[in-house]
Write a protein that holds these residues in place. Sequence first.
Motif, PDB file in Angstrom:
ATOM      1  N   MET A   1      55.396 -58.872  10.891  1.00 55.11           N
ATOM      2  CA  MET A   1      54.211 -58.087  10.453  1.00 55.11           C
ATOM      3  C   MET A   1      53.338 -58.008  11.647  1.00 55.11           C
ATOM      4  O   MET A   1      53.156 -58.757  12.264  1.00 55.11           O
ATOM      5  CB  MET A   1      53.396 -58.495   9.203  1.00 55.11           C
ATOM      6  CG  MET A   1      54.321 -58.074   8.022  1.00 55.11           C
ATOM      7  SD  MET A   1      54.012 -56.259   7.759  1.00 55.11           S
ATOM      8  CE  MET A   1      54.801 -56.021   6.216  1.00 55.11           C
ATOM      9  N   SER A   2      52.504 -56.848  11.594  1.00 59.40           N
ATOM     10  CA  SER A   2      51.260 -56.891  12.725  1.00 59.40           C
ATOM     11  C   SER A   2      50.367 -57.784  12.436  1.00 59.40           C
ATOM     12  O   SER A   2      49.954 -58.209  11.333  1.00 59.40           O
ATOM     13  CB  SER A   2      50.823 -55.369  12.550  1.00 59.40           C
ATOM     14  OG  SER A   2      51.740 -54.367  12.982  1.00 59.40           O
ATOM     15  N   GLU A  97      46.787 -60.829   9.227  1.00 56.47           N
ATOM     16  CA  GLU A  97      47.966 -60.326   9.214  1.00 56.47           C
ATOM     17  C   GLU A  97      48.236 -59.079   8.383  1.00 56.47           C
ATOM     18  O   GLU A  97      47.747 -59.316   7.163  1.00 56.47           O
ATOM     19  CB  GLU A  97      48.834 -61.535   8.727  1.00 56.47           C
ATOM     20  CG  GLU A  97      50.372 -61.105   8.683  1.00 56.47           C
ATOM     21  CD  GLU A  97      51.216 -62.480   8.403  1.00 56.47           C
ATOM     22  OE1 GLU A  97      52.325 -62.482   9.158  1.00 56.47           O
ATOM     23  OE2 GLU A  97      50.907 -62.941   7.369  1.00 56.47           O
ATOM     24  N   LEU A  99      49.944 -57.207   5.564  1.00 54.08           N
ATOM     25  CA  LEU A  99      50.863 -57.485   4.489  1.00 54.08           C
ATOM     26  C   LEU A  99      51.297 -56.054   3.948  1.00 54.08           C
ATOM     27  O   LEU A  99      52.431 -56.056   3.642  1.00 54.08           O
ATOM     28  CB  LEU A  99      50.121 -58.196   3.417  1.00 54.08           C
ATOM     29  CG  LEU A  99      49.587 -59.703   3.676  1.00 54.08           C
ATOM     30  CD1 LEU A  99      48.945 -60.322   2.543  1.00 54.08           C
ATOM     31  CD2 LEU A  99      50.847 -60.391   4.101  1.00 54.08           C
ATOM     32  N   GLU A 100      50.442 -55.109   3.754  1.00 51.26           N
ATOM     33  CA  GLU A 100      50.819 -53.706   3.473  1.00 51.26           C
ATOM     34  C   GLU A 100      49.922 -53.002   4.066  1.00 51.26           C
ATOM     35  O   GLU A 100      48.887 -53.169   4.470  1.00 51.26           O
ATOM     36  CB  GLU A 100      50.513 -53.641   1.832  1.00 51.26           C
ATOM     37  CG  GLU A 100      51.365 -54.403   0.961  1.00 51.26           C
ATOM     38  CD  GLU A 100      51.245 -54.206  -0.289  1.00 51.26           C
ATOM     39  OE1 GLU A 100      51.174 -52.878  -0.911  1.00 51.26           O
ATOM     40  OE2 GLU A 100      51.131 -55.063  -1.154  1.00 51.26           O
ATOM     41  N   TYR A 101      50.672 -51.725   4.316  1.00 51.06           N
ATOM     42  CA  TYR A 101      49.821 -50.462   4.857  1.00 51.06           C
ATOM     43  C   TYR A 101      50.604 -49.198   4.398  1.00 51.06           C
ATOM     44  O   TYR A 101      51.511 -49.054   3.860  1.00 51.06           O
ATOM     45  CB  TYR A 101      49.990 -50.484   6.394  1.00 51.06           C
ATOM     46  CG  TYR A 101      51.344 -50.473   7.035  1.00 51.06           C
ATOM     47  CD1 TYR A 101      51.938 -49.242   7.255  1.00 51.06           C
ATOM     48  CD2 TYR A 101      52.085 -51.355   7.351  1.00 51.06           C
ATOM     49  CE1 TYR A 101      52.856 -48.993   7.653  1.00 51.06           C
ATOM     50  CE2 TYR A 101      53.158 -51.464   7.641  1.00 51.06           C
ATOM     51  CZ  TYR A 101      53.711 -50.104   7.975  1.00 51.06           C
ATOM     52  OH  TYR A 101      55.348 -50.080   8.647  1.00 51.06           O
TER      53      TYR A 101
END
Length: 112
Positions: A1-2, A97, A99-101
């Motif tokens: 993840m980004s 971090e 987690l969702e997008y």
Amino acid sequence: MSVVKINAITVPKDKQERFEERFRGRAGAVESTPGFEWFELLRPLEGTDQYLVYTRWSSQEAYEAWQSSQDFDRAHDGGGDTLASAAPHSAHVWTYEVLEYAGPKANQEKQV
């Protein structure tokens, strides 16, 4: 993840124009850095005098490589005497971090 880096920079009202000018004059080298995903400069509208510099990276390692590069040093040298830093010693870097997008849903129907 980004990984997201948010630099919260307190800029007094009388220095905000100079601060924004400094960003308009930036070299833009970060855009071609491996692992770089996104940049935004967020101007406060009410309730605070903190600008937020938002960058997103593919990994912590990609960010650290940028941070240790000569391009990073050039981008953060204050622009020399003509564009000196508007807010020295008033920045805090936060790391998150992703987690969702989500983004906008694509329009499935054709426009006529």
